[in-house]
Scaffold this motif. Structure first.
Motif, mmCIF file in Angstrom:
data_model
loop_
_atom_site.group_PDB
_atom_site.id
_atom_site.type_symbol
_atom_site.label_atom_id
_atom_site.label_comp_id
_atom_site.label_asym_id
_atom_site.label_seq_id
_atom_site.Cartn_x
_atom_site.Cartn_y
_atom_site.Cartn_z
ATOM 1 N N UNK A 194 0.845 -1.196 0.000
ATOM 2 C CA UNK A 194 0.000 0.000 0.000
ATOM 3 C C UNK A 194 0.879 1.243 0.000
ATOM 4 N N UNK A 195 0.905 1.943 -1.142
ATOM 5 C CA UNK A 195 1.779 3.103 -1.305
ATOM 6 C C UNK A 195 1.111 4.434 -1.071
ATOM 7 N N UNK A 196 -0.037 4.442 -0.386
ATOM 8 C CA UNK A 196 -0.710 5.698 -0.094
ATOM 9 C C UNK A 196 -1.691 6.092 -1.180
ATOM 10 N N UNK A 197 -2.302 7.289 -1.075
ATOM 11 C CA UNK A 197 -3.379 7.695 -1.986
ATOM 12 C C UNK A 197 -3.023 7.628 -3.465
ATOM 13 N N UNK A 198 -1.807 8.007 -3.826
ATOM 14 C CA UNK A 198 -1.397 7.997 -5.227
ATOM 15 C C UNK A 198 -0.401 6.880 -5.542
ATOM 16 N N UNK A 199 -0.040 6.123 -4.536
ATOM 17 C CA UNK A 199 0.896 5.019 -4.736
ATOM 18 C C UNK A 199 2.362 5.412 -4.720
ATOM 19 N N UNK A 200 2.654 6.704 -4.524
ATOM 20 C CA UNK A 200 4.047 7.152 -4.598
ATOM 21 C C UNK A 200 4.489 7.869 -3.321
ATOM 22 N N UNK A 201 3.793 7.656 -2.227
ATOM 23 C CA UNK A 201 4.143 8.338 -0.977
ATOM 24 C C UNK A 201 5.566 8.017 -0.538
ATOM 25 N N UNK A 202 5.928 6.746 -0.580
ATOM 26 C CA UNK A 202 7.262 6.335 -0.160
ATOM 27 C C UNK A 202 8.307 6.853 -1.144
ATOM 28 N N UNK A 203 8.007 6.758 -2.435
ATOM 29 C CA UNK A 203 8.957 7.229 -3.448
ATOM 30 C C UNK A 203 9.204 8.729 -3.317
ATOM 31 N N UNK A 204 8.165 9.483 -3.022
ATOM 32 C CA UNK A 204 8.321 10.928 -2.860
ATOM 33 C C UNK A 204 9.273 11.238 -1.716
ATOM 34 N N UNK A 205 9.109 10.553 -0.602
ATOM 35 C CA UNK A 205 10.007 10.753 0.533
ATOM 36 C C UNK A 205 11.425 10.323 0.197
#
Length: 306
Positions: free
Chosen positions: A230-241
């Protein structure tokens, strides 16, 4: 010698009642049955490993265990959870519900990371790789195995995943070069020791958007840990961080390397190309031409600090 009649009867049942999952193309009815057969015999192995050898005949009790395992597989329990094994980059790994099951698609990222780590080792004997969201440790261990004598540090937020990764490191004899920590992304390494000293920072993050999780295959959503996909609302929460924090840890010329979900790669690559902290970006495509991993090289730009 395997009982031919018993084997073919069960294989026919499996073919009639079960279809291989798209995310595990290495699992066929034939090697799935062999993997379950070996497990019932008390010598568990992955589908890939089981396909290379023919197991012995089973006694009555073992045949009962096999039928139970077969029923569980048909019901949707992942093969790796039943055998406790998964093949990845030539390694036979321990697997289970404590962490995401390694996928063959991640070998694209693993191969690239090994190449980057080998290049770093040629430049310095104490080259360092950090793997975050390590899960069962498959990327960290593949890099350590493929780019010796590189040092690897790994982390995961899940204590269960960390425990499994440590067991894999010990089983493969790599625990002397791979340290696995419990913590959120790069937080275990947020010390001067690691700032500006990492040659390769690798990550296979959760990248499924939260809204799509309920529609995922029950074999995944019902059995594997949501924390791992589960990567958050857009699927890129972890990648953004990760993109935001990586420059503080990478040495000049070091590489950030991460996996992306289908459709996410081009946007993440564009973002990295707009970041002054990176001076080269590569997109890695799978056999279907889809971007499934992105690499970005740390520039020698020194960011201003507040």
């Amino acid at each position: 010698m395997i009982q031919a009649d018993a084997y073919h009867a069960r294989l026919s049942r499996l073919r009639d009642c079960w279809r291989p999952a798209p995310d595990k193309p290495e699992e066929t009815p034939e090697n799935t049955l062999l993997a379950l057969w070996w497990t019932a015999a008390g010598a568990p192995r992955s589908a890939v490993s089981a396909a290379t050898t023919m197991p012995a005949a089973l006694d009555v009790d073992a045949q009962a265990r096999l039928d139970t395992l077969l029923a569980q597989r048909i019901a949707g329990v992942p093969l790796a959870h039943l055998t406790g094994r998964q093949h990845f980059m030539g390694m036979e790994l321990l697997a289970g519900p404590d962490a995401l099951i390694p996928r063959a698609e991640t070998e694209l990222l693993a191969t690239a990371a090994i190449d980057l780590a080998r290049a770093a080792v040629q430049d310095r004997a104490d080259a360092l790789v950090i793997d975050v969201c390590t899960g069962c440790g498959n990327l960290a261990l593949a890099i350590a195995r493929g780019a010796a004598p590189v040092r690897v540090q790994a982390s995961d937020l899940s204590t269960d995943a960390v425990g499994l990764a440590r067991r894999n490191a010990a089983a493969l004899g790599l625990d002397a070069r791979v340290d696995i920590h419990c913590g959120d992304l790069l937080s275990p390494f947020d010390t001067p020791q690691f700032h500006g000293g990492v040659d390769v920072l690798v990550c296979n993050p959760p990248y499924i958007s939260s809204g799509k999780v309920p529609a995922m295959a029950p074999e995944i959503a019902g059995h594997e840990p949501a924390l791992a996909f589960d990567g958050g609302p857009l699927g890129v929460s972890i990648l953004t961080r990760l993109v935001q924090d990586a420059p503080r840890f990478l040495r000049a010329g070091g590489w950030l390397a991460f996996e992306v979900g289908v459709g996410q790669g081009p946007a993440m690559a564009r973002r990295l190309r707009n970041e002054r902290a990176f001076d080269a970006v590569r997109e890695l495509h799978d056999g279907a031409g889809t971007v499934r991993a992105v690499l970005a090289r740390r520039s020698d730009v020194v960011e201003a600090t507040a």
